[in-house]
Scaffold this active site. Structure first.
Site, PDB file in Angstrom:
ATOM      1  N   LYS A  36       0.850  -1.205   0.000  1.00  0.00           N
ATOM      2  CA  LYS A  36       0.000   0.000   0.000  1.00  0.00           C
ATOM      3  C   LYS A  36       0.883   1.252   0.000  1.00  0.00           C
ATOM      4  O   LYS A  36       2.085   1.180   0.266  1.00  0.00           O
ATOM      5  CB  LYS A  36      -0.898  -0.010   1.232  1.00  0.00           C
ATOM      6  CG  LYS A  36      -0.136   0.004   2.560  1.00  0.00           C
ATOM      7  CD  LYS A  36      -1.059  -0.264   3.734  1.00  0.00           C
ATOM      8  CE  LYS A  36      -0.274  -0.274   5.036  1.00  0.00           C
ATOM      9  NZ  LYS A  36      -1.122  -0.729   6.170  1.00  0.00           N
ATOM     10  N   TYR A 258      16.960  29.984   8.116  1.00  0.00           N
ATOM     11  CA  TYR A 258      15.736  30.671   8.546  1.00  0.00           C
ATOM     12  C   TYR A 258      15.643  30.732  10.055  1.00  0.00           C
ATOM     13  O   TYR A 258      15.934  29.771  10.762  1.00  0.00           O
ATOM     14  CB  TYR A 258      14.502  29.931   8.022  1.00  0.00           C
ATOM     15  CG  TYR A 258      14.248  30.125   6.548  1.00  0.00           C
ATOM     16  CD1 TYR A 258      14.058  31.401   6.006  1.00  0.00           C
ATOM     17  CD2 TYR A 258      14.196  29.033   5.688  1.00  0.00           C
ATOM     18  CE1 TYR A 258      13.819  31.578   4.639  1.00  0.00           C
ATOM     19  CE2 TYR A 258      13.955  29.200   4.330  1.00  0.00           C
ATOM     20  CZ  TYR A 258      13.766  30.464   3.811  1.00  0.00           C
ATOM     21  OH  TYR A 258      13.533  30.626   2.477  1.00  0.00           O
TER      22      TYR A 258
HETATM   23  C1  LIG Z   1      -0.393  -1.783   6.791  1.00  0.00           C
HETATM   24  C2  LIG Z   1      -0.957  -3.049   7.293  1.00  0.00           C
HETATM   25  C3  LIG Z   1      -0.130  -4.152   7.516  1.00  0.00           C
HETATM   26  C4  LIG Z   1       1.371  -4.102   7.419  1.00  0.00           C
HETATM   27  O1  LIG Z   1       1.864  -3.526   8.606  1.00  0.00           O
HETATM   28  P1  LIG Z   1       3.447  -3.361   8.873  1.00  0.00           P
HETATM   29  O2  LIG Z   1       3.523  -2.827  10.247  1.00  0.00           O
HETATM   30  O3  LIG Z   1       3.910  -2.367   7.852  1.00  0.00           O
HETATM   31  O4  LIG Z   1       4.048  -4.679   8.683  1.00  0.00           O
HETATM   32  C5  LIG Z   1      -0.728  -5.345   7.887  1.00  0.00           C
HETATM   33  N1  LIG Z   1      -2.078  -5.433   8.048  1.00  0.00           N
HETATM   34  C6  LIG Z   1      -2.892  -4.367   7.872  1.00  0.00           C
HETATM   35  C7  LIG Z   1      -4.355  -4.535   8.079  1.00  0.00           C
HETATM   36  C8  LIG Z   1      -2.365  -3.141   7.498  1.00  0.00           C
HETATM   37  O5  LIG Z   1      -3.176  -2.094   7.340  1.00  0.00           O
END
Ligand SMILES: *Cc1c(COP(=O)(O)O)cnc(C)c1O
Length: 362
Positions: A36, A258
């Protein structure tokens, strides 16, 4: 004189290695590779293509992310971690082998009411304690029964849950309670189960179940704030680099940048590096945040601006314009940089902007 802007060099070999590490930790489970948010900033299509022989499934958060993978030639089932949000997405999912996580009654009702041209695989999300999305444990039996009555749903259905605190070594009991609640609700009632994010894969071997869902660990980063990927045999997949674009003599007592927020305590050399919040390097990174130049650690001095940041190279520095600067990656863990900034490495890699060039090495 030759300098360049920020480049994220991504090792697909490291990503493949990291998935193997996850699989070795959970040898009896299948693996859903979580890609994702553009594979946590690493390029979703390229990463998924690199894992096409190794991942049993891919998981994404958004319908559009799944569509992109499918259109890009990815053949595995793709799990939508939050499911679908209108009938058109549901119909498209059935035809394109998107697995659907369902976590609320509106999705169940849509499944009951929408005629589908092909069967669809469902994962029921159980809220075992995260309290973000998912059916309550006491709703599960009703949900399973209603799903069992839908002809176009592949039977029996699957179930999953998500851990809230598996990354906290002193909160094991919280995760153990989530595991127990989930097992109690699903035992004997579903086909496959999936519980573990990366923290679960590493820290809760008893919960590996049928499928693991590693995300951050694929990129060589751990979910644990005080550890780093190499502690677990993971390799950082991203080397985020830029170059020095100026080296300046700087007098003790003079401010840099800055708001004059940093004043040098000594005569020194200030290096100007081509990275800023326009690349996704956080403006909140304080003085003292490390970067690696010519094999040594130097630290930010003064505010990060849109295109540039400044570092204290020290009075005897011999660094030259064009020299490479590592912002995070091999030799400087993203976890450590994130600690200085007060965030997590997930955010560093995921929120890079479109400006840095992504380069791949296989
Ligand atoms: C993003 C996600 C994962 C992966 O989590 P990590 O901590 O990046 O391994 C697994 N299950 C769900 C439902 C997620 O949303």
């Amino acid at each position: 004189m030759d300098a360049h802007g920020a480049v994220a060099r991504i090792s697909l070999e490291a990503v493949r290695h990291n998935l193997q590490v996850a699989k070795q930790l959970a040898p009896t489970a299948k693996a859903m590779a979580v890609v994702k948010a553009n594979a946590y900033g690493h390029g979703d299509l390229t990463v998924a293509a690199a894992l096409k022989d190794d991942a049993d499934l891919f998981a994404v958060a958004r319908f559009e992310e799944a569509q992109k993978l499918r259109a890009g030639g990815i053949r595995q089932p793709i799990l939508l971690l939050e499911g679908f949000f209108n009938p058109a997405q549901l119909e498209f999912s059935a035809l394109n082998n998107f697995h659907l996580c369902i976590h609320q009654y509106a999705q169940l009702e849509a499944l009951e009411q929408t005629p589908l041209a092909a069967p669809v695989t469902v994962w029921v999300k159980i809220d075992s304690g995260m309290h973000r999305v998912g059916f309550a444990p006491e709703q599960a039996d009703e949900v399973f029964a209603r799903l069992a009555a839908i002809a176009q749903v592949v039977q029996p259905v699957n179930a999953m849950t998500h851990f809230a605190r598996a990354d906290e070594p002193d909160q094991q009991a919280v995760t153990e309670a989530q595991i127990a609640r989930f097992k109690q609700v699903t035992a004997g009632k579903v086909k496959h189960t999936a519980l573990c994010n990366s923290a679960g894969v590493i820290a809760f071997p008893d919960a590996h179940a049928d499928y693991i869902r590693p995300g951050i660990m694929l990129y060589g980063i751990t979910p644990f704030g005080d550890r780093q990927g190499t502690d677990f045999g993971l390799r950082p997949a991203m080397n985020f680099t830029t170059s020095l674009i100026a080296v300046r003599e700087h007098k003790a007592g003079e401010p840099v940048g800055y708001a004059g927020s940093w004043v040098s305590p000594r005569d020194t050399r200030i290096g100007v590096i081509a990275v800023g919040y326009g690349d996704g390097y956080p403006r909140m990174a304080p003085a003292g945040t490390p970067v690696l130049i010519n094999g040594r650690r130097v630290t930010l001095a003064g505010r990060v601006s849109m295109d540039m940041a400044t570092v204290d190279l020290g009075p005897d520095a011999t660094d030259q314009v064009g020299d490479e600067v590592l912002l995070w990656g091999e030799g400087l863990a993203a976890e450590e940089v994130a600690r200085h900034i007060g965030t997590i490495a997930y955010e560093l890699v995921t929120r890079m902007t479109a400006r840095p060039r992504l380069e791949y090495v296989d």
